[in-house]
Structure formats: structure tokens, C-alpha cells
Enzyme design. Sequence first.
Site, PDB file in Angstrom:
ATOM      1  N   SER A   1      -9.526  -5.557   4.960  1.00 50.15           N
ATOM      2  CA  SER A   1      -8.257  -4.794   4.727  1.00 50.15           C
ATOM      3  C   SER A   1      -7.430  -4.897   6.081  1.00 50.15           C
ATOM      4  CB  SER A   1      -8.410  -3.687   4.224  1.00 50.15           C
ATOM      5  OG  SER A   1      -7.183  -2.638   4.452  1.00 50.15           O
ATOM      6  N   SER A   2      -6.273  -4.660   6.171  1.00 45.80           N
ATOM      7  CA  SER A   2      -5.593  -4.232   7.348  1.00 45.80           C
ATOM      8  C   SER A   2      -5.270  -2.760   7.288  1.00 45.80           C
ATOM      9  CB  SER A   2      -4.390  -4.943   7.132  1.00 45.80           C
ATOM     10  OG  SER A   2      -4.656  -6.445   7.514  1.00 45.80           O
TER      11      SER A   2
ATOM     12  N   GLY B   1       2.158  -2.182   4.381  1.00 49.36           N
ATOM     13  CA  GLY B   1       2.889  -3.351   4.842  1.00 49.36           C
ATOM     14  C   GLY B   1       1.801  -4.532   5.119  1.00 49.36           C
ATOM     15  N   GLY B   2       0.783  -4.704   4.116  1.00 59.55           N
ATOM     16  CA  GLY B   2      -0.302  -5.792   4.554  1.00 59.55           C
ATOM     17  C   GLY B   2      -0.505  -6.116   6.032  1.00 59.55           C
TER      18      GLY B   2
ATOM     19  N   THR C   1       0.653  -1.134   0.161  1.00 59.67           N
ATOM     20  CA  THR C   1       0.107  -0.263   0.165  1.00 59.67           C
ATOM     21  C   THR C   1       1.033   1.152   0.108  1.00 59.67           C
ATOM     22  OG1 THR C   1      -0.003  -0.068   2.345  1.00 59.67           O
ATOM     23  CG2 THR C   1      -1.810  -1.129   1.551  1.00 59.67           C
TER      24      THR C   1
ATOM     25  N   ASN D   1      -2.806  -3.514  -3.382  1.00 56.32           N
ATOM     26  CA  ASN D   1      -2.555  -4.826  -2.875  1.00 56.32           C
ATOM     27  C   ASN D   1      -1.105  -5.215  -2.770  1.00 56.32           C
ATOM     28  OD1 ASN D   1      -3.228  -6.540  -0.854  1.00 56.32           O
ATOM     29  ND2 ASN D   1      -3.964  -8.179  -2.430  1.00 56.32           N
TER      30      ASN D   1
ATOM     31  N   THR E   1      -4.054   1.591  -2.027  1.00 57.06           N
ATOM     32  CA  THR E   1      -3.607   0.302  -2.194  1.00 57.06           C
ATOM     33  C   THR E   1      -3.924  -0.233  -3.708  1.00 57.06           C
ATOM     34  OG1 THR E   1      -3.047  -1.940  -1.485  1.00 57.06           O
ATOM     35  CG2 THR E   1      -5.221  -1.347  -1.196  1.00 57.06           C
TER      36      THR E   1
END
Length: 565
Positions: free
Chosen positions: A447-448, A468-469, A376, A396, A394
Site C-alpha cells: 500500500s501507499s 490519493g493512491g 482511500t 482502492n 480504502t
Amino acid sequence: MANRFLSVISIIILFFSCRQEAPNQNKKATKVFKNAAIVSAHPLASNIGIEVLKSGGNAFDAAVAVHFALAVVFPYAGNLGGGGFAVFLDSSGNSGTLDFREKAPLKADRNMYLDSMGNVIPDLSTRGALASGVPGSVKGIWELHKKYGKKDWSELLMPSIELAKKGWILTYHATFYMNKYMADIVKTNDRINYLTQKENWEEGDSLSNEKLAHTLQIIADKGERAFYEGEIADSIIATMNDYGGIITKEDLHIYEPKWREALQSKYKGYEVYSMPPPSSGGWALISLLKMAEKFPFKEWGRWDFRTINTICEIEKRVYADRSKYLGDTDFYPVPLNDLLSDDYLNMRSSDIQKDKATASTKISPGLELHPEDEETTHFSIVDKEGNAVSITTTLNSPYGSKLMVNGCGFLLNNEMNDFSVKPGFPNNYGLIGGEANAIMPEKRMLSSMTPTILAKNNKPFLIIGTPGGSTIITTVFQNILNVIDFGFGMQESVEFPRFHHQWLPDSLFYEEGFFNFADSLELVKTGQNLRPRIPIGRVDAILLNSDGFWECGADPRRDDYANGY
């Protein structure tokens, strides 16, 4: 004792074996500004945003300019073909969020990535046209500007259009990642594009993108609908048809972002504003902070093994709950009130031992309910009037689906991988999901992303976020602890080595520099499974320091850059 010594030695060997995968990083000087500040993933984007603020624009205007600049100079994650979230606190103390997350196409179904035997088909949800959700970025940024911006829309896009036409100089980090993912981009597209026109990019090369300049000019002239109808939309659909995708004109036509109330809480006297579902970030962050208040981290010290072990134990429990309960609240009854209640979080943390790890196999989602890549990019902005914006967008994975829209110069996302493509099957970041995050038409994938603002007396104190996922949540959490519990300055906090635990896999991931500070032998004794990895997150944050100035944190792990006046 000998076995423990060997364990530490083996960990250190593993650590050094992974260092070569990460680009060089250098410390950055702390920057402090009196009136306004921006921190983003690229110097050119931050500089463009500051010029908007200096010329009378507000933080929302600057957000438009920065977003489109990143779409040009940071194709790794900056985007037109993705989506994201915005959290804001305006100068009057009003908070809110805008959800412009991608949606599953109308033709999507829950088993679309499984073969006839029910097995997940490799790469189908991560690369190519079928991996893409309906993009939300252009519509989202337009809505944010329409409601809160001051300057003319087309004026805010002009710097990015000129940049795309004339070109920009590639940094070391840009060329490192372009070359790293070159083979995947070539493999996904049947024609040469601006990213693949050279076999090996070198630092100092110039890159331009005239097709993207043309696309941006259309959006500047005609507004956001030009992306979802007309020439650009036709190109998106043609690309879908050429490469086996399922996004239709109707998907583009009906896409709308959604205004949502911010998730709110308090941490040690500060107000916390963060993103509600379909982001799991705000809920997870608040859960982490509420549990953290029980433990004397300041007394123990930032790098005491008890602090590190306890933080990991808190993180395990939150990620276990995420796997079962979190999804798009428009489609699934997420029990937010129960999950965030003091009683529940006290129960959840009651068995944590400061000096002993709990095996992830012994941790499961905690509620008994009645039936019912990390890639992102983030930027933080504060203006002279006190408007603060925290935005994470993002594609992804790095370069998203790797698929370029024919003739338009931008990449599409691979956000469909953020759904649970199969219950219990890990996504690209190792995260597990279930029914709450199953694929459904028009549903937003979990999502994170954790764009967050902390305030004191309704005035911005800390504007923060990171890519950073799955590590986004823990990175934001640890930086808040750095600032509030341990008194770090913003740049100092951003540069400190980080660690991460997400329940499954049962591993404490750590980055370079971790063993310079951590009591590694004592940490090994706790039973945590230590694993080295490449850098975790890239924080862009702004802090109101004790002198009343805006102190910036620009992550040295890449090209992140702070500017202000």
C-alpha cells in the site's frame, strides 16, 4: 529560447485542457480549536465524531464513529468491505500502529490474473468479485476500540445507523463521482442498488441506505464477529459465488488485524511516527525526509525551480526502490534497516543535481542484495487528553470493485490490484512491482497509505494523512515540508497546489495553480517532463500552532471538513 517558450505554452495548454475533469474547489477558512479537533472527508462524519468527544469519548471512540459514518455518507471510499491502517500516539507518549489491511484469499495464486499466454487479463484485478481481498475494516476498528476505547461499542454506531435509515443530502462532489462511475457500477451488478436507483444524481438529492442500516445494526448488537460469521458473512460468500469470486467462509473466519510498532525517525527536531510494511508509506516518507534534510529548501524558497526539481529527484529514487524491495514483511524479507540507513540514503541522493533532471531510465533500485486509484479516505483526530489518531482506510479504486454485497448495502474492495499481478506490469496507479509484492494466499498487498503523526517531546504536533493512491506519500511529504521548512499554517498548506513524481512514468505531474507559483521556464530547462492532472490528494490534518491551539486543514478539493471544540 523559442523552443523553450513553445514548451511552456504547450504545457499551459495541456493544463487547461485537463481542468474540466476536476470538480470545483473553494478555499476554506482556517479553523482553530482549544481542546479537540477532527478533520475527515465529510461534514457529517466530522460532526458525529465531535459529539462523541464532547460526550466523554476519547480519540479512539471518535475514530469508530467517524469510520462508520464515512461508510454511510462516503461510499466512494468509506467502507465496511475494505481495509486500512491506524497510527496513534496516546496521551502518555506511547505510539503504535494497527494493520487491518486486506489479505489475499486462500485460493489466490500469483498468476490468477494472467491468461494462458501469460498476459494480464484486462479488468480482472480491478472490477468484480475476483478483484476483492478479504476485508479488514470492521475487525480493525473493533480491535482499536477494544484496546483503547472508553464508550460502549453499540452507542458509537447508533448515529451512522440513523443516518443510513433517514438519509443524507448529496453534495456536488458526491453526485459528480456517483454519476461518473454509474456505468461501471451498473455493469458489475445484476440488480439495482441504492447507488443505481436513479440514472442521474443531482446536488441536493437525498439518499438513504436501509440495507446498510440493517448491516450496521447487526454489527452494533453482536460486535465484529457478526461481519465475519453469520448473516453478513453468508451474504458476502453468496455474492462471491454469484459473481465468480474466491473468498470463502474460512477466509473470513481466520482474518485478523495485526498490531505493529510504528516506524520512527526524526526530522529537524520532530519525532516522526508512521506506518511500517505492508504499507510502503512510512518507509518512503522517512526516506524522503532524510534525503530532504541535505538540501537548503528554505533558503531556495518553496516554489523555486531548484526546490521543485530536487524534490522530484528524491521522489524518483524512493519510488524506484519501492518497486523492488517493498512488500508484506510477514512473507518477504524487506531490508528496512538497509534502506533507511544514513549511508544508503546519502549514497542514493549523492548524484542529485538541483538544476537538472535525471531520466528515470538512468535510475534503478539501489541496493545490491544477497539472494534471499487512488481512492482511500483519511481522518485525523486529537482529543482533550492529547490522544492522537491518524487513520487511512480504502476500497482502492473509487467505489472499489464496484460490486455490492447482496442485501447488505456495502461495496467490496478491489485491493488485489495492489499486488504485482505480473512482475514489471503497472497497477491501476502506474506503480511497478516485483517478487516482494507477488500474490500469495493470506499475504497483505503493498500500500501507499501514509497515516502519520509528528510529535515534539512525545506530544502530538501534526496529525496528517490523505487519500490519493501513489500520490499519498508525496502529498504527505510536501505538506510536512510546507509546515516545518516553510512555516505554512495548516489550512494554507493543505490548499497549496501540489506536484508528484513516482519514477515511472517519467513525469512531473502537477495540478491547478502550479504555474501561479512555480518558475515554469526554469523548471522546463531542468528537463523534467511536466504533465497536468486532476487534483492530487485530499489532506486532512491537524497542527498544534504556536499559541497551543489545534489548527485544522480540511482539503477544499472535495467536501473535507474540520470540527472541534
